[in-house]
Design a protein around this motif. Structure first.
Motif, mmCIF file in Angstrom:
data_model
loop_
_atom_site.group_PDB
_atom_site.id
_atom_site.type_symbol
_atom_site.label_atom_id
_atom_site.label_comp_id
_atom_site.label_asym_id
_atom_site.label_seq_id
_atom_site.Cartn_x
_atom_site.Cartn_y
_atom_site.Cartn_z
ATOM 1 N N THR A 1 4.613 3.889 -10.577
ATOM 2 C CA THR A 1 5.156 4.325 -11.863
ATOM 3 C C THR A 1 6.441 3.579 -12.184
ATOM 4 O O THR A 1 6.657 3.154 -13.326
ATOM 5 N N HIS A 2 7.287 3.404 -11.202
ATOM 6 C CA HIS A 2 8.531 2.648 -11.382
ATOM 7 C C HIS A 2 8.214 1.209 -11.799
ATOM 8 O O HIS A 2 8.833 0.662 -12.717
ATOM 9 N N LEU A 3 7.230 0.598 -11.151
ATOM 10 C CA LEU A 3 6.813 -0.759 -11.523
ATOM 11 C C LEU A 3 6.344 -0.782 -12.977
ATOM 12 O O LEU A 3 6.737 -1.665 -13.753
ATOM 13 N N GLY A 4 5.541 0.186 -13.372
ATOM 14 C CA GLY A 4 5.075 0.259 -14.759
ATOM 15 C C GLY A 4 6.220 0.373 -15.750
ATOM 16 O O GLY A 4 6.221 -0.289 -16.796
ATOM 17 N N GLY A 5 7.205 1.172 -15.409
ATOM 18 C CA GLY A 5 8.372 1.335 -16.282
ATOM 19 C C GLY A 5 9.162 0.047 -16.429
ATOM 20 O O GLY A 5 9.598 -0.310 -17.535
ATOM 21 N N LEU A 6 9.346 -0.665 -15.329
ATOM 22 C CA LEU A 6 10.073 -1.939 -15.385
ATOM 23 C C LEU A 6 9.332 -2.968 -16.230
ATOM 24 O O LEU A 6 9.937 -3.694 -17.034
ATOM 25 N N LEU A 7 8.020 -3.023 -16.070
ATOM 26 C CA LEU A 7 7.224 -3.985 -16.845
ATOM 27 C C LEU A 7 7.215 -3.632 -18.325
ATOM 28 O O LEU A 7 7.307 -4.511 -19.193
ATOM 29 N N ASP B 1 15.608 -7.151 10.157
ATOM 30 C CA ASP B 1 15.710 -5.696 10.065
ATOM 31 C C ASP B 1 15.897 -5.169 8.645
ATOM 32 O O ASP B 1 15.687 -3.998 8.388
ATOM 33 N N GLU B 2 16.273 -5.988 7.709
ATOM 34 C CA GLU B 2 16.477 -5.554 6.323
ATOM 35 C C GLU B 2 15.231 -5.919 5.513
ATOM 36 O O GLU B 2 14.969 -7.087 5.243
ATOM 37 N N VAL B 3 14.459 -4.897 5.147
ATOM 38 C CA VAL B 3 13.200 -5.112 4.435
ATOM 39 C C VAL B 3 13.384 -4.734 2.971
ATOM 40 O O VAL B 3 13.897 -3.660 2.661
ATOM 41 N N ARG B 4 12.951 -5.637 2.082
ATOM 42 C CA ARG B 4 13.044 -5.369 0.648
ATOM 43 C C ARG B 4 11.687 -5.631 -0.005
ATOM 44 O O ARG B 4 11.036 -6.630 0.285
ATOM 45 N N PHE B 5 11.328 -4.722 -0.889
ATOM 46 C CA PHE B 5 10.092 -4.858 -1.658
ATOM 47 C C PHE B 5 10.502 -4.739 -3.119
ATOM 48 O O PHE B 5 10.965 -3.686 -3.557
ATOM 49 N N ALA B 6 10.346 -5.829 -3.872
ATOM 50 C CA ALA B 6 10.920 -5.859 -5.207
ATOM 51 C C ALA B 6 10.020 -6.546 -6.219
ATOM 52 O O ALA B 6 9.161 -7.353 -5.875
ATOM 53 N N LEU B 7 10.287 -6.216 -7.487
ATOM 54 C CA LEU B 7 9.712 -6.926 -8.617
ATOM 55 C C LEU B 7 10.711 -8.016 -8.998
ATOM 56 O O LEU B 7 11.893 -7.732 -9.181
ATOM 57 N N VAL B 8 10.227 -9.234 -9.128
ATOM 58 C CA VAL B 8 11.067 -10.346 -9.561
ATOM 59 C C VAL B 8 10.590 -10.756 -10.944
ATOM 60 O O VAL B 8 9.410 -11.033 -11.142
ATOM 61 N N ARG C 1 0.834 -1.215 0.000
ATOM 62 C CA ARG C 1 0.000 0.000 0.000
ATOM 63 C C ARG C 1 0.864 1.258 0.000
ATOM 64 O O ARG C 1 0.573 2.220 -0.709
ATOM 65 N N SER C 2 1.938 1.253 0.785
ATOM 66 C CA SER C 2 2.767 2.460 0.876
ATOM 67 C C SER C 2 3.560 2.706 -0.405
ATOM 68 O O SER C 2 3.814 3.856 -0.752
ATOM 69 N N VAL C 3 3.928 1.653 -1.131
ATOM 70 C CA VAL C 3 4.713 1.808 -2.348
ATOM 71 C C VAL C 3 3.821 1.955 -3.586
ATOM 72 O O VAL C 3 4.064 2.817 -4.425
ATOM 73 N N LEU C 4 2.797 1.132 -3.692
ATOM 74 C CA LEU C 4 1.993 1.071 -4.914
ATOM 75 C C LEU C 4 0.675 1.831 -4.839
ATOM 76 O O LEU C 4 0.038 2.068 -5.864
ATOM 77 N N GLY C 5 0.255 2.173 -3.641
ATOM 78 C CA GLY C 5 -1.031 2.831 -3.466
ATOM 79 C C GLY C 5 -2.124 1.829 -3.142
ATOM 80 O O GLY C 5 -1.996 0.628 -3.390
ATOM 81 N N GLU C 6 -3.189 2.339 -2.600
ATOM 82 C CA GLU C 6 -4.294 1.509 -2.109
ATOM 83 C C GLU C 6 -4.939 0.661 -3.202
ATOM 84 O O GLU C 6 -5.175 -0.530 -3.027
ATOM 85 N N GLU D 1 14.347 -3.418 -6.818
ATOM 86 C CA GLU D 1 13.646 -2.783 -5.714
ATOM 87 C C GLU D 1 12.654 -1.777 -6.300
ATOM 88 O O GLU D 1 12.957 -1.098 -7.281
ATOM 89 N N LEU D 2 11.474 -1.686 -5.700
ATOM 90 C CA LEU D 2 10.439 -0.795 -6.224
ATOM 91 C C LEU D 2 10.341 0.498 -5.423
ATOM 92 O O LEU D 2 10.379 0.482 -4.195
ATOM 93 N N ARG D 3 10.197 1.598 -6.162
ATOM 94 C CA ARG D 3 10.021 2.907 -5.529
ATOM 95 C C ARG D 3 8.552 3.284 -5.446
ATOM 96 O O ARG D 3 8.102 3.857 -4.457
#
Length: 144
Positions: free
Chosen positions: A121-127, A96-103, A48-53, A116-118
């Motif tokens: 929009t970043h996810l859309g660009g990668l895809l 303690d090391e949290v990662r949220f990524a597109l694989v 939710r915090s990275v991609l939106g609700e 790693e996803l910001r």
């Protein structure tokens, strides 16, 4: 005539141990389920915090069993949709090391591309980049 079988102290001790073990297993299972649900809650919150609700609400997270992961690592994954090989990964290493990524698995070389996803929009660009690359490899990309 009724026959009464009396239990020895050893029998009683064995029964007590069996009962104690089964209660411990049930409690352990309950604790694991609670931990798994808490972990999935954190994965959903990160999405939710990275991609939106709106985008995050469409994801169905799956907890990954720790037997297939490196030590001190937990993760959950979510598919981007039916028929897609890419997926999102929420991973915590050493608590303690949290990662949220597109694989993005590569069917050709067998190695995963992990970014790693910001944000959405970043996810859309990668895809989109991956789709353009796939078209080019298949000979269908624009060459103008």
């Amino acid at each position: 005539m009724t026959t009464t079988t009396s239990l020895t102290v050893a029998d009683l001790a064995s029964l007590a141990l069996t009962k104690w073990e089964s209660e411990g297993e049930a409690k352990g299972d309950e604790m694991f389920e609670q931990h798994r649900e808490e972990f999935l809650t954190f994965a959903r919150a990160k999405a939710r915090s990275v991609l939106g609700e709106e985008a995050a609400a469409q994801l169905e997270w799956q907890y990954t069993g720790t037997l297939v992961l490196p030590a001190d690592t937990e993760q959950a994954t979510a598919s981007l949709g039916e028929g897609r090989t890419e997926y999102l990964r929420y991973r915590v290493v050493d608590s303690d090391e949290v990662r949220f990524a597109l694989v993005q698995p590569c069917g050709t070389c067998g190695h995963d591309q992990i970014n790693e996803l910001r944000d959405l929009t970043h996810l859309g660009g990668l895809l989109e980049t991956a789709a353009d690359l796939a078209k080019a490899v298949q000979g269908g990309g624009d060459r103008g």
